[in-house]
Motif scaffolding. Structure first.
Motif, PDB file in Angstrom:
ATOM      1  N   ASN A  97      44.587  32.808  50.687  1.00  0.00           N
ATOM      2  CA  ASN A  97      45.471  32.334  51.769  1.00  0.00           C
ATOM      3  C   ASN A  97      45.450  33.308  52.938  1.00  0.00           C
ATOM      4  OD1 ASN A  97      46.512  29.969  50.730  1.00  0.00           O
ATOM      5  ND2 ASN A  97      48.195  30.990  49.657  1.00  0.00           N
ATOM      6  N   CYS A  98      45.341  34.582  52.606  1.00  0.00           N
ATOM      7  CA  CYS A  98      45.413  35.618  53.641  1.00  0.00           C
ATOM      8  C   CYS A  98      44.072  35.807  54.341  1.00  0.00           C
ATOM      9  CB  CYS A  98      45.904  36.925  53.022  1.00  0.00           C
ATOM     10  SG  CYS A  98      47.495  36.709  52.204  1.00  0.00           S
ATOM     11  N   TYR A  99      43.058  35.069  53.889  1.00  0.00           N
ATOM     12  CA  TYR A  99      41.741  35.125  54.548  1.00  0.00           C
ATOM     13  C   TYR A  99      41.347  33.739  55.058  1.00  0.00           C
ATOM     14  CZ  TYR A  99      41.675  39.765  52.689  1.00  0.00           C
ATOM     15  OH  TYR A  99      42.016  41.070  52.430  1.00  0.00           O
ATOM     16  N   THR A 100      42.351  32.906  55.237  1.00  0.00           N
ATOM     17  CA  THR A 100      42.126  31.544  55.750  1.00  0.00           C
ATOM     18  C   THR A 100      43.023  31.362  56.960  1.00  0.00           C
ATOM     19  OG1 THR A 100      41.823  30.816  53.467  1.00  0.00           O
ATOM     20  CG2 THR A 100      42.146  29.084  55.103  1.00  0.00           C
ATOM     21  N   GLN A 101      42.468  30.837  58.016  1.00  0.00           N
ATOM     22  CA  GLN A 101      43.255  30.659  59.225  1.00  0.00           C
ATOM     23  C   GLN A 101      44.083  29.376  59.137  1.00  0.00           C
ATOM     24  OE1 GLN A 101      43.469  33.067  61.686  1.00  0.00           O
ATOM     25  NE2 GLN A 101      42.444  34.099  59.973  1.00  0.00           N
ATOM     26  N   GLU A 163      32.166  33.512  52.422  1.00  0.00           N
ATOM     27  CA  GLU A 163      31.304  34.275  53.332  1.00  0.00           C
ATOM     28  C   GLU A 163      32.121  35.292  54.127  1.00  0.00           C
ATOM     29  OE1 GLU A 163      29.443  31.042  55.379  1.00  0.00           O
ATOM     30  OE2 GLU A 163      27.787  30.943  53.921  1.00  0.00           O
ATOM     31  N   ARG A 164      33.302  34.870  54.554  1.00  0.00           N
ATOM     32  CA  ARG A 164      34.155  35.766  55.340  1.00  0.00           C
ATOM     33  C   ARG A 164      34.534  37.000  54.513  1.00  0.00           C
ATOM     34  NH1 ARG A 164      38.602  32.339  57.281  1.00  0.00           N
ATOM     35  NH2 ARG A 164      37.059  31.773  58.834  1.00  0.00           N
ATOM     36  N   PHE A 165      34.921  36.759  53.272  1.00  0.00           N
ATOM     37  CA  PHE A 165      35.334  37.862  52.392  1.00  0.00           C
ATOM     38  C   PHE A 165      34.136  38.780  52.110  1.00  0.00           C
ATOM     39  CE2 PHE A 165      36.850  40.078  48.685  1.00  0.00           C
ATOM     40  CZ  PHE A 165      38.235  40.137  48.850  1.00  0.00           C
ATOM     41  N   ASN A 166      32.997  38.177  51.829  1.00  0.00           N
ATOM     42  CA  ASN A 166      31.785  38.972  51.545  1.00  0.00           C
ATOM     43  C   ASN A 166      31.415  39.840  52.742  1.00  0.00           C
ATOM     44  OD1 ASN A 166      31.627  37.732  49.085  1.00  0.00           O
ATOM     45  ND2 ASN A 166      29.900  36.397  49.579  1.00  0.00           N
ATOM     46  N   ASN A 167      31.524  39.268  53.943  1.00  0.00           N
ATOM     47  CA  ASN A 167      31.158  40.034  55.149  1.00  0.00           C
ATOM     48  C   ASN A 167      32.163  41.128  55.440  1.00  0.00           C
ATOM     49  OD1 ASN A 167      28.889  38.511  55.558  1.00  0.00           O
ATOM     50  ND2 ASN A 167      29.916  37.028  56.900  1.00  0.00           N
ATOM     51  N   ARG A 168      33.411  40.855  55.197  1.00  0.00           N
ATOM     52  CA  ARG A 168      34.470  41.822  55.498  1.00  0.00           C
ATOM     53  C   ARG A 168      34.400  43.023  54.547  1.00  0.00           C
ATOM     54  NH1 ARG A 168      40.194  41.041  56.989  1.00  0.00           N
ATOM     55  NH2 ARG A 168      41.040  43.158  56.904  1.00  0.00           N
ATOM     56  N   TYR A 169      34.121  42.783  53.278  1.00  0.00           N
ATOM     57  CA  TYR A 169      34.063  43.861  52.279  1.00  0.00           C
ATOM     58  C   TYR A 169      32.601  44.063  51.916  1.00  0.00           C
ATOM     59  CZ  TYR A 169      39.026  43.073  52.467  1.00  0.00           C
ATOM     60  OH  TYR A 169      40.306  42.935  52.914  1.00  0.00           O
ATOM     61  N   SER A 170      32.211  43.553  50.738  1.00  0.00           N
ATOM     62  CA  SER A 170      30.800  43.597  50.340  1.00  0.00           C
ATOM     63  C   SER A 170      30.620  42.376  49.465  1.00  0.00           C
ATOM     64  CB  SER A 170      30.527  44.889  49.562  1.00  0.00           C
ATOM     65  OG  SER A 170      31.447  44.967  48.489  1.00  0.00           O
ATOM     66  N   PRO A 171      29.374  41.987  49.128  1.00  0.00           N
ATOM     67  CA  PRO A 171      29.205  40.753  48.351  1.00  0.00           C
ATOM     68  C   PRO A 171      30.130  40.714  47.127  1.00  0.00           C
ATOM     69  CG  PRO A 171      27.094  41.551  49.058  1.00  0.00           C
ATOM     70  CD  PRO A 171      28.091  42.594  49.482  1.00  0.00           C
ATOM     71  N   THR A 172      30.973  39.713  47.106  1.00  0.00           N
ATOM     72  CA  THR A 172      31.986  39.586  46.045  1.00  0.00           C
ATOM     73  C   THR A 172      31.870  38.221  45.381  1.00  0.00           C
ATOM     74  OG1 THR A 172      33.445  40.895  47.466  1.00  0.00           O
ATOM     75  CG2 THR A 172      34.487  39.760  45.601  1.00  0.00           C
ATOM     76  N   LYS A 321      37.937  42.595  40.693  1.00  0.00           N
ATOM     77  CA  LYS A 321      37.044  43.036  41.766  1.00  0.00           C
ATOM     78  C   LYS A 321      37.719  42.811  43.132  1.00  0.00           C
ATOM     79  CE  LYS A 321      32.723  41.255  41.231  1.00  0.00           C
ATOM     80  NZ  LYS A 321      31.450  40.659  41.663  1.00  0.00           N
ATOM     81  N   VAL A 322      38.288  41.621  43.288  1.00  0.00           N
ATOM     82  CA  VAL A 322      38.932  41.257  44.562  1.00  0.00           C
ATOM     83  C   VAL A 322      40.125  42.189  44.828  1.00  0.00           C
ATOM     84  CG1 VAL A 322      40.309  39.444  45.692  1.00  0.00           C
ATOM     85  CG2 VAL A 322      38.172  38.860  44.537  1.00  0.00           C
ATOM     86  N   TYR A 323      40.957  42.410  43.823  1.00  0.00           N
ATOM     87  CA  TYR A 323      42.136  43.266  43.995  1.00  0.00           C
ATOM     88  C   TYR A 323      41.713  44.677  44.416  1.00  0.00           C
ATOM     89  CZ  TYR A 323      45.784  40.101  42.188  1.00  0.00           C
ATOM     90  OH  TYR A 323      46.692  39.090  42.028  1.00  0.00           O
ATOM     91  N   ARG A 324      40.654  45.170  43.792  1.00  0.00           N
ATOM     92  CA  ARG A 324      40.171  46.515  44.138  1.00  0.00           C
ATOM     93  C   ARG A 324      39.734  46.542  45.596  1.00  0.00           C
ATOM     94  NH1 ARG A 324      37.209  46.913  39.662  1.00  0.00           N
ATOM     95  NH2 ARG A 324      35.291  46.368  40.745  1.00  0.00           N
ATOM     96  N   LYS A 325      38.980  45.515  45.998  1.00  0.00           N
ATOM     97  CA  LYS A 325      38.421  45.516  47.362  1.00  0.00           C
ATOM     98  C   LYS A 325      39.491  45.434  48.436  1.00  0.00           C
ATOM     99  CE  LYS A 325      33.905  44.062  46.107  1.00  0.00           C
ATOM    100  NZ  LYS A 325      32.602  43.630  46.555  1.00  0.00           N
ATOM    101  N   VAL A 326      40.545  44.654  48.187  1.00  0.00           N
ATOM    102  CA  VAL A 326      41.565  44.530  49.242  1.00  0.00           C
ATOM    103  C   VAL A 326      42.500  45.739  49.257  1.00  0.00           C
ATOM    104  CG1 VAL A 326      41.501  42.002  49.260  1.00  0.00           C
ATOM    105  CG2 VAL A 326      43.222  43.158  47.880  1.00  0.00           C
TER     106      VAL A 326
END
Ligand code: TYM
Length: 332
Positions: A97-101, A163-172, A321-326
């Motif tokens: 939700n926090c990565y969706t406009q 894609e947005r999440f992968n670009n913002r952090y790293s491939p997830t 993985k996601v929790y660690r990245k954010v």
């Protein structure tokens, strides 16, 4: 080396399963389990985005699982479970939700349609429905998603978020692809070939439910709307006949071309009768297995429980993985 792809799909128990669900999604889901790692869900959390009677939701959750098994989904080959049994779906949905406009979610046509149809219950869950759906898919790193055409826009949003999440952090996340039928990605209401057959259509006489009895199915096909002329061919100016040919083709295992040839010179009445018979022939054995399974809740509950355990194991890998990245601190 394991060349198998991960396949994910889900159906929401807001209404009883109908022929469009079978032709658009379930039929492909069964075929895909032979050569892939498949994960299939009864999406009960999606159901409460619209008004939903609790006992109907409970009954349908069992019904859907029984029908999953009756059409040939096999818990030894695929992971079958109920969405609310795996809390990671809701947890990942929150992050997504926090990565969706807001503007992206507002553009979803199903949101627009459903809020127009039900102006007294335009809830936040209905708005966030596509991010929960994205979470379903992305949690399992799905490569492929067999769905009907009406879910294409939601899948595209899931791809954008991944894609947005992968670009913002790293491939997830794996960026998933949809699998659509060439024919049958959109089965239309038998009484209104310009609109999609849906579980909760107002026009229930034009919807064939997987658990309809023989008489009901035959009656619905007899009343199906046809087109002008007398030719039985699949063509853009013949939406009613094309829809019936698609249904016949999938249910009988013949191609649409073969079906056109088979019905050359036949009357619309006998054509509709034969389409109905093909549907009855396909559904009768499924209904027989369903009847046994629905009387045996403990078997269904065992499948649900084992499926949820397997799904939860996979879901946790992605979620942590996601929790660690954010930047969430992992509990020690
Ligand atoms: P749902 O439950 O409305 O429909 C389940 C599947 O059936 C397809 N379908 C059709 N295909 C062809 N013709 C029709 N008339 C027709 N009606 C329905 C749908 O496209 C779908 O594939 N949001 C989803 C459920 C969901 C999901 C997911 C799907 C939740 N999470 C993750 C895929 C991946 C839905 O409401 O489908």
């Amino acid at each position: 080396m394991n060349e198998n792809k991960t396949v994910y799909s889900a159906l929401k128990p807001t209404g009883d399963l109908q022929l469009g669900n079978y032709i658009g999604a379930l039929n492909n889901m069964v075929k895909l389990q032979e050569e892939n790692d498949c994960i299939y869900t009864v999406a009960d959390m999606h159901s409460i985005t619209v008004d939903c009677v609790p006992q109907d939701l409970r009954r349908r959750t069992y019904d859907f699982m029984a029908l999953f098994l009756a059409i040939g989904l096999d818990p030894d080959k695929s992971i079958l479970f109920v969405q609310s049994h795996v809390p990671q779906h809701a947890e990942l949905a929150w992050v997504l939700n926090c990565y969706t406009q807001f503007g992206e979610a507002r553009r979803m046509t199903q949101f627009k349609d459903k809020s127009a149809k039900n102006p007294e219950n335009v809830n936040v869950g209905l708005f966030a429905y596509p991010t929960l759906m994205a979470a379903d898919i992305l949690l399992y790193q799905a490569d492929r998603v067999p769905i009907g055409k009406d879910q294409k826009q939601h899948l595209e949003l899931a791809r954008t978020i991944a894609e947005r999440f992968n670009n913002r952090y790293s491939p997830t996340f794996v960026v998933p692809e949809g699998i659509f039928n060439t024919h049958g990605a959109k089965i239309q209401n038998l009484l209104d070939p310009s609109s999609k057959m849906g579980k909760t259509d107002d026009n229930q006489q034009g919807v064939v439910f997987l658990l309809d009895d023989e008489d009901t199915i035959m009656r619905k096909f007899k009343r199906a709307v046809t087109d002008c002329g007398s030719e039985i061919v699949a063509r853009a100016d013949k939406p009613g006949i094309s829809n019936l040919l698609t249904i016949y083709s999938v249910m009988s295992g013949h191609t649409v071309k073969e079906a056109e040839k088979h019905f050359q010179g036949a009357s619309y009445a006998s054509f509709k009768e034969e389409v109905g018979q093909a549907v009855v022939a396909k559904l009768a054995p499924i209904q027989a297995v369903y009847k046994q399974l629905i009387a045996d809740k403990s078997t269904l509950e065992k499948v649900m429980k084992e499926g949820a355990q397997k799904a939860s194991y996979l879901a946790n890998k992605t979620l942590s993985k996601v929790y660690r990245k954010v930047g969430f601190v992992q509990p020690k």
